[in-house]
Design an enzyme around this catalytic site. Sequence first.
Site, PDB file in Angstrom:
ATOM      1  N   SER A 128       0.842  -1.179  -0.047  1.00 21.89           N
ATOM      2  CA  SER A 128      -0.092   0.041   0.171  1.00 21.89           C
ATOM      3  C   SER A 128       0.633   1.120  -0.153  1.00 21.89           C
ATOM      4  O   SER A 128       2.094   1.084   0.228  1.00 21.89           O
ATOM      5  CB  SER A 128      -1.008   0.039   1.416  1.00 21.89           C
ATOM      6  N   TYR A 183      -2.133  -1.603  10.569  1.00 22.78           N
ATOM      7  CA  TYR A 183      -2.204  -1.624   9.007  1.00 22.78           C
ATOM      8  C   TYR A 183      -0.909  -1.186   8.531  1.00 22.78           C
ATOM      9  O   TYR A 183      -0.073  -1.796   7.590  1.00 22.78           O
ATOM     10  CB  TYR A 183      -3.246  -1.036   8.440  1.00 22.78           C
TER      11      TYR A 183
END
Length: 313
Positions: free
Chosen positions: A164, A176
């Site tokens: 990401s 995350y």
Amino acid sequence: MWLYLAVLAGLYLLWRWHRERQMVPGLSEKYVLITGCDSGFGNLLAQQLAARGLRVLAACLTEAAAARLRANASSRLQTVLLDVTSSQSIAAATAWVRERVGDRGLWGLVNNAGIAVPTAPNEWLTKDDFVKVLDVNLVGLIEVTVSLLPLVRKAQGRVVNVASVMGRVSFFGGGYCISKFGVEAFSDCLRLEMRSFGVKVSVIEPGYFKTAITSAESLDSNFLSIWEKVPEETKAVYGDNYLKDLLISLKKLQKSCNSNLTLVTDCMEHALTSCYPRTRYSAGWDAKLLYIPLSYMPSALTDFIFTLFHPKA
């Protein structure tokens, strides 16, 4: 001087464009396993590759999602249940894949499975909140890769890991961003180790897209649920307005999410089918023009910019 440099840059881009358009032969006989095919990028990629003619092994968490995917895809797609947090499930899926690919090996492994919640300011979270995300996004990805690597090596194939832009810059709490930084590091060392075996490793770095991970309903519920568990003394420090500002910022972020998921799946497909895949693919204009450039900037500058969007206590 500048004209000379412009000509050189143009020739380089033309050469790279031509090089990257060279496709791997015999794709119809190559197997690709994709994790996290219940929805989002994985689901779309499975259908996209099956339509392209590859033999797709789509790993889903639930049988209901697997059944829906089979109903919408060609006969070149098969499904398997896989929980990337379970060593037993990974071992069973590995045996299932080995039976299907045989001596040909596994051409492609796409580690796409991932979750974003629990997420919140770090002080609001417990160790278990962090572990829940890390188990799926990082530890599970590593175990799946290590388990299937002998089959990928046999085919001299590809490993494609979905990271990401939050694996480049980190501006919200929880597991995350931490997990995506870990995916970047794991991919880098794996790429070096596999080079002499003919295995190529690519990283996909999407910006913000409309998927289950970025669902407003899911994230709103996540923040409200975590806030209820925060100790009263911590709540008093942050204040109710902090939570309200956090939810408002989230809604603004939702409006910027891109709904064109093919921008990401096209990168994945290229990494699997090109003779010369890229090491990293950035997907989405926010990734290309904002987050990736910011990752090269001084921390003082990125801190200043991201602070503008953070709630104030």
